[in-house]
Design an enzyme around this catalytic site. Structure first.
Site, PDB file in Angstrom:
ATOM      1  N   ASP A  15       0.827  -1.217   0.000  1.00 39.03           N
ATOM      2  CA  ASP A  15       0.000   0.000   0.000  1.00 39.03           C
ATOM      3  C   ASP A  15       0.857   1.261   0.000  1.00 39.03           C
ATOM      4  O   ASP A  15       0.491   2.274  -0.599  1.00 39.03           O
ATOM      5  CB  ASP A  15      -0.911   0.008   1.231  1.00 39.03           C
ATOM      6  CG  ASP A  15      -1.997  -1.037   1.146  1.00 39.03           C
ATOM      7  OD1 ASP A  15      -2.547  -1.225   0.045  1.00 39.03           O
ATOM      8  OD2 ASP A  15      -2.286  -1.674   2.170  1.00 39.03           O
ATOM      9  N   ASP A  65      -3.524  12.981  22.296  1.00 37.88           N
ATOM     10  CA  ASP A  65      -2.322  12.732  21.479  1.00 37.88           C
ATOM     11  C   ASP A  65      -2.424  13.398  20.110  1.00 37.88           C
ATOM     12  O   ASP A  65      -1.445  13.971  19.617  1.00 37.88           O
ATOM     13  CB  ASP A  65      -2.141  11.223  21.250  1.00 37.88           C
ATOM     14  CG  ASP A  65      -1.474  10.548  22.435  1.00 37.88           C
ATOM     15  OD1 ASP A  65      -1.242  11.238  23.443  1.00 37.88           O
ATOM     16  OD2 ASP A  65      -1.187   9.346  22.342  1.00 37.88           O
TER      17      ASP A  65
HETATM   18  P1  NAD Z   1       4.100   1.542   6.601  1.00 41.72           P
HETATM   19  O1  NAD Z   1       5.040   0.819   5.731  1.00 41.72           O
HETATM   20  O2  NAD Z   1       4.433   1.712   8.026  1.00 41.72           O
HETATM   21  O3  NAD Z   1       2.642   0.867   6.401  1.00 41.72           O
HETATM   22  C1  NAD Z   1       1.706   0.896   7.338  1.00 41.72           C
HETATM   23  C2  NAD Z   1       0.606  -0.142   7.096  1.00 41.72           C
HETATM   24  O4  NAD Z   1      -0.576   0.561   6.676  1.00 41.72           O
HETATM   25  C3  NAD Z   1       0.888  -1.210   6.038  1.00 41.72           C
HETATM   26  O5  NAD Z   1       0.561  -2.450   6.586  1.00 41.72           O
HETATM   27  C4  NAD Z   1      -0.090  -0.852   4.918  1.00 41.72           C
HETATM   28  O6  NAD Z   1      -0.550  -1.998   4.190  1.00 41.72           O
HETATM   29  C5  NAD Z   1      -1.226  -0.237   5.682  1.00 41.72           C
HETATM   30  N1  NAD Z   1      -2.082   0.632   4.872  1.00 41.72           N
HETATM   31  C6  NAD Z   1      -1.746   1.730   4.159  1.00 41.72           C
HETATM   32  N2  NAD Z   1      -2.835   2.242   3.553  1.00 41.72           N
HETATM   33  C7  NAD Z   1      -3.874   1.434   3.891  1.00 41.72           C
HETATM   34  C8  NAD Z   1      -5.261   1.472   3.618  1.00 41.72           C
HETATM   35  N3  NAD Z   1      -5.813   2.428   2.881  1.00 41.72           N
HETATM   36  N4  NAD Z   1      -6.039   0.508   4.164  1.00 41.72           N
HETATM   37  C9  NAD Z   1      -5.506  -0.461   4.958  1.00 41.72           C
HETATM   38  N5  NAD Z   1      -4.198  -0.543   5.266  1.00 41.72           N
HETATM   39  C10 NAD Z   1      -3.404   0.408   4.745  1.00 41.72           C
HETATM   40  O7  NAD Z   1       3.866   2.987   6.055  1.00 41.72           O
HETATM   41  P2  NAD Z   1       3.545   3.410   4.585  1.00 41.72           P
HETATM   42  O8  NAD Z   1       3.667   2.220   3.703  1.00 41.72           O
HETATM   43  O9  NAD Z   1       4.309   4.625   4.298  1.00 41.72           O
HETATM   44  O10 NAD Z   1       1.998   3.784   4.723  1.00 41.72           O
HETATM   45  C11 NAD Z   1       1.573   4.980   5.320  1.00 41.72           C
HETATM   46  C12 NAD Z   1       0.300   4.676   6.034  1.00 41.72           C
HETATM   47  O11 NAD Z   1       0.583   3.912   7.191  1.00 41.72           O
HETATM   48  C13 NAD Z   1      -0.397   5.889   6.560  1.00 41.72           C
HETATM   49  O12 NAD Z   1      -1.207   6.500   5.586  1.00 41.72           O
HETATM   50  C14 NAD Z   1      -1.177   5.329   7.724  1.00 41.72           C
HETATM   51  O13 NAD Z   1      -2.514   5.070   7.392  1.00 41.72           O
HETATM   52  C15 NAD Z   1      -0.520   4.022   8.043  1.00 41.72           C
HETATM   53  N6  NAD Z   1      -0.101   4.027   9.459  1.00 41.72           N
HETATM   54  C16 NAD Z   1      -0.764   3.193  10.306  1.00 41.72           C
HETATM   55  C17 NAD Z   1      -0.478   3.204  11.659  1.00 41.72           C
HETATM   56  C18 NAD Z   1      -1.262   2.306  12.562  1.00 41.72           C
HETATM   57  O14 NAD Z   1      -2.077   1.528  12.052  1.00 41.72           O
HETATM   58  N7  NAD Z   1      -1.064   2.382  13.871  1.00 41.72           N
HETATM   59  C19 NAD Z   1       0.498   4.071  12.166  1.00 41.72           C
HETATM   60  C20 NAD Z   1       1.171   4.889  11.285  1.00 41.72           C
HETATM   61  C21 NAD Z   1       0.845   4.877   9.916  1.00 41.72           C
END
Ligand code: NAD
Length: 260
Positions: free
Chosen positions: A43, A146
């Site tokens: 993603d 937060d």
């Molecule tokens: P990353 O590699 O840390 O990926 C984070 C996870 O988010 C991956 O597992 C990815 O598959 C999942 N993800 C991204 N978009 C998604 C969507 N629309 N639906 C379901 N899962 C999704 O970081 P990255 O690849 O740069 O992705 C950035 C995204 O990571 C941000 O947009 C944010 O949504 C997500 N994120 C999630 C958390 C959390 O769940 N606690 C924390 C920080 C960021």
């Protein structure tokens, strides 16, 4: 666009040869006249590609070589089927709404950003952030906690979901405001649950003047440090992206497969 994984690079070469054999001229560089943007990876690769193209109107498709794939419908076992279906026009186009975030500095400068998943507003040094929240001209709450997270329907399965937000089907009109660790005490009254806001409303989030640390706006995982942050106005953007959809059941199958 591809991530750096060996498997992704090999799939990119395979796709290149197979599309060339059908008379297409695939390139690794951005091309405004392209008929399709292919994102090979997870993603994150899809998100980076969408940002890198400046939210191109050329449709996107994701080939999944990562673990989770909410944008990446094509598995590596289905590449030949995908090429055939694309070539014969056997697909639908999904419109994915974006958020527009207009950041205002204390000097009244404006910076416009777009996000496909979400904006997160927090303090850079992880201290408690205090924010006044308005929907259109209505003061809703003074938030302390937060962070506040504002997600699109397609971003609702990402960070928003981990923060206890609801999954909004991608074609729903609206966006979601989700608190991260809201404080609810005699001193502060914050909404504890997510709120779904109609797409024709504007959400304004303003930092309280007692907060001194810089504000961090996180856009789809990319940090924007705002030293003189005053506020951000968020609404559903007039821009959107197009994503190919081959299997109409894929969304729900994916939700079950990844979350349950
Ligand atoms: P990353 O590699 O840390 O990926 C984070 C996870 O988010 C991956 O597992 C990815 O598959 C999942 N993800 C991204 N978009 C998604 C969507 N629309 N639906 C379901 N899962 C999704 O970081 P990255 O690849 O740069 O992705 C950035 C995204 O990571 C941000 O947009 C944010 O949504 C997500 N994120 C999630 C958390 C959390 O769940 N606690 C924390 C920080 C960021």
């Amino acid at each position: 666009m591809t991530n750096e994984k060996e498997q992704s690079l090999a799939i990119a070469e395979e796709l290149k040869h197979k599309f060339e054999a059908l008379g297409y001229a695939p390139t690794y560089s951005l091309d405004e006249n392209a008929v399709l943007n292919i994102c090979i990876g997870g993603d994150g690769t899809f998100l980076r590609a969408v940002h890198k193209t400046g939210f191109s109107s050329t449709p996107f498709v994701g080939v999944n070589t990562g673990t989770l794939g909410f944008f990446q419908e094509i598995s590596i076992l289905e590449i030949d089927k995908f090429i055939k279906n694309f070539d014969t026009g056997d697909y639908d186009i999904e419109k994915l709404d974006l958020l527009e975030g207009r950041v205002f500095s204390k000097e009244h400068k404006q910076y416009i950003h777009h996000s496909l998943n979400e904006f997160v507003i927090r303090s850079q040094d992880t201290s408690i952030i205090h924010l006044d929240v308005f929907i259109d001209d209505n003061h809703l709450q003074t938030f302390a906690g937060d962070a506040l997270l504002v997600s699109t329907p397609s971003g609702s399965t990402a960070y928003n979901y981990s923060a206890g937000g609801a999954v909004l089907y991608r074609s729903l009109k609206g966006y979601q405001l989700t608190p991260l660790a809201p404080i609810n005490s005699k001193a502060y009254r914050s909404l504890l649950n997510p709120l779904v806001i109609p797409s024709d409303s504007t959400l304004t989030i303003k930092r309280r003047s007692e907060d001194k640390s810089p504000t961090l706006v996180i856009n789809d995982g990319l940090n924007i440090v705002c030293d003189n942050f005053d506020s951000i106005k968020i609404k559903t953007s007039d821009k959107w992206i197009n994503k190919l959809q081959f299997n109409n059941n894929w969304y729900w199958l994916n939700i079950k497969d990844k979350f349950i």
